[in-house]
Design an enzyme around this catalytic site. Structure first.
Site, short mmCIF file in Angstrom:
data_model
loop_
_atom_site.label_atom_id
_atom_site.label_comp_id
_atom_site.label_asym_id
_atom_site.label_seq_id
_atom_site.Cartn_x
_atom_site.Cartn_y
_atom_site.Cartn_z
N LYS A 147 29.27 45.17 44.14
CA LYS A 147 27.85 45.49 43.93
C LYS A 147 27.10 44.27 43.45
O LYS A 147 25.96 44.02 43.80
CB LYS A 147 27.70 46.58 42.88
CG LYS A 147 28.06 47.96 43.38
CD LYS A 147 27.91 48.97 42.23
CE LYS A 147 28.71 50.22 42.48
NZ LYS A 147 29.10 50.91 41.25
N LYS A 182 36.42 40.66 47.65
CA LYS A 182 36.17 42.10 47.79
C LYS A 182 34.67 42.40 47.83
O LYS A 182 33.88 41.68 47.22
CB LYS A 182 36.87 42.89 46.68
CG LYS A 182 36.22 42.82 45.34
CD LYS A 182 36.78 43.87 44.36
CE LYS A 182 36.02 43.72 43.05
NZ LYS A 182 36.31 44.70 42.03
N LYS A 219 34.72 38.81 34.09
CA LYS A 219 33.37 39.15 33.62
C LYS A 219 32.97 38.37 32.38
O LYS A 219 31.81 38.00 32.23
CB LYS A 219 33.25 40.66 33.36
CG LYS A 219 33.27 41.48 34.63
CD LYS A 219 32.91 42.94 34.37
CE LYS A 219 32.90 43.74 35.66
NZ LYS A 219 32.76 45.19 35.44
P1 AMP Z 1 32.92 50.61 40.20
O1 AMP Z 1 31.72 50.53 41.01
O2 AMP Z 1 33.45 49.28 39.78
O3 AMP Z 1 32.81 51.62 39.08
O4 AMP Z 1 34.06 51.16 41.16
C1 AMP Z 1 34.10 52.51 41.56
C2 AMP Z 1 35.32 52.78 42.40
O5 AMP Z 1 35.25 52.06 43.64
C3 AMP Z 1 36.64 52.34 41.75
O6 AMP Z 1 37.64 53.31 42.02
C4 AMP Z 1 36.98 51.05 42.43
O7 AMP Z 1 38.36 50.79 42.47
C5 AMP Z 1 36.44 51.30 43.83
N1 AMP Z 1 36.06 50.04 44.50
C6 AMP Z 1 35.17 49.11 44.05
N2 AMP Z 1 35.05 48.09 44.93
C7 AMP Z 1 35.89 48.39 45.97
C8 AMP Z 1 36.22 47.73 47.21
N3 AMP Z 1 35.65 46.57 47.56
N4 AMP Z 1 37.12 48.33 48.01
C9 AMP Z 1 37.70 49.50 47.68
N5 AMP Z 1 37.43 50.18 46.54
C10 AMP Z 1 36.54 49.63 45.69
#
Ligand code: AMP
Ligand code: TRP
Length: 322
Positions: A193, A190, A109
């Protein structure tokens, strides 16, 4: 068992967030489970104040729509429990600059922008505080949070060694499949968002036709054999993971039923649409009732503060604050 996890209010969830984290949260909910919208974490990157506020409520609505029940578990906004910011400081004075600057997510980031915020560097310390404040034993998160979890354990142990036993040392728990859902257009990256191509991510509130289009256009390969093999067939293996996570079967078992990509995609599309339909409807209803969402988090903050307050006071006393 005490469970805590959090998610950033950075926009509509994709099925990676849902399968990697939220679905596990719903399965693990109990009186001993705490789930928060980590709105303080969202300030580490540029975000419009109004966007942050509306996305925070939207995420609470998504939690409820996915099946979290505020009468069973505790749902709250991180910023409404001031102990999180306070614990962050105690832990910043235990963490080192070197270990924070080695975090993969920070390196990624911070490399995208010059003049990144200091909060981006200290982000995992705030996260460690979120977890340690609740005497958490298990943290259900996707695979990308492993390193932050490991740092949380290191900081807890260092604090306990220096100041006496204060924190419970937690473990991270990942789902057996779909801990890392990949981008449908670039299955070696992966699902994300911020970085995905428009067809690469399926959002939990996508319409049936959008879901169908994205699955039908998902990148596969040319040898036309349905086999669960991440090394040689990441596109198909990703689709099988998504399928098996929604249907609660092993991906190899799903693979055996198919010989053609087209059939797998059609059935997967129907499965995802059907599985997400109730969430989408409920989310829509909840968004029309902001008073209900407000009440859920107000009540959640009271319950969370009771636990977090006692752990914070123990830690503050341990370091020598009066
Ligand atoms: P965040 O949106 O970064 O706050 O992520 C929220 C949750 O979603 C966290 O537990 C991440 O580890 C999980 N997460 C984010 N992207 C992925 C993905 N592509 N596959 C599986 N889990 C994900
Ligand atoms: N860093 C996590 C993410 O990006 C979000 C998070 C913040 C979190 N605090 C947490 C996750 C505490 C689990 C527990 O996904």
């Amino acid at each position: 068992m005490r469970v805590l996890s959090g998610m950033q209010p950075s926009g509509t969830l994709h099925i990676g967030n849902y399968l990697g984290a939220l679905k596990q949260w719903v399965e693990a909910q109990s009186v001993d489970a705490f789930y928060c919208v980590v709105d303080l974490h969202a300030l580490t990157l540029e975000i419009e104040p109004e966007t942050l506020r509306s996305q925070s409520f939207d995420l609470i609505a998504t939690f409820l729509a996915a099946g979290l029940d505020p009468d069973v578990c505790t749902i709250f906004l991180q910023s409404e429990v001031p102990y999180h910011a306070q614990m962050n400081w105690l832990l910043e004075c235990v963490a080192t600059y070197g270990e924070l600057s080695r975090m993969t997510q920070f390196k990624e980031k911070s490399s995208r922008k010059t003049g990144y915020r200091v909060g981006l560097l200290t982000y995992p310390v705030l996260m460690a505080g979120d977890i340690l404040l609740y005497e958490t034993t298990e943290v259900p998160v996707g695979d990308d949070q492993r390193q932050h979890l490991e740092l949380t354990r290191v900081l807890a142990e260092r604090f306990n060694n220096r100041y006496g036993s204060t924190f419970v040392v937690p473990v991270g728990v990942q789902p057996k499949v779909a801990a890392r859902v990949m981008d449908l257009q670039e299955p070696t990256r992966k699902m994300s968002k911020s970085l995905s191509s428009p067809l690469g991510s399926i959002y939990v509130t996508d319409s049936a036709s959008a879901i169908d289009k994205k699955i039908k256009k998902a990148v596969t390969d040319t040898d036309n054999e349905v086999r669960y093999d991440w090394e040689h067939k990441p596109g198909i293996s990703n689709l099988l993971d998504i399928y098996s996570s929604f249907s609660n079967e092993a991906p190899q078992v799903v693979a055996e039923r198919y010989t053609r990509y087209g059939d797998l995609k059609s059935d997967l599309s129907a499965l995802v649409i059907e599985s997400l339909a109730p969430l989408r409807t409920r989310h829509h209803e909840l968004m029309a009732d902001p008073a209900e969402l407000r009440a859920v988090v107000t009540n959640g903050a009271v319950k969370a503060s009771e636990v977090a307050g006692s752990v914070y006071r123990r830690a503050a006393h341990a370091v020598g604050l009066i």
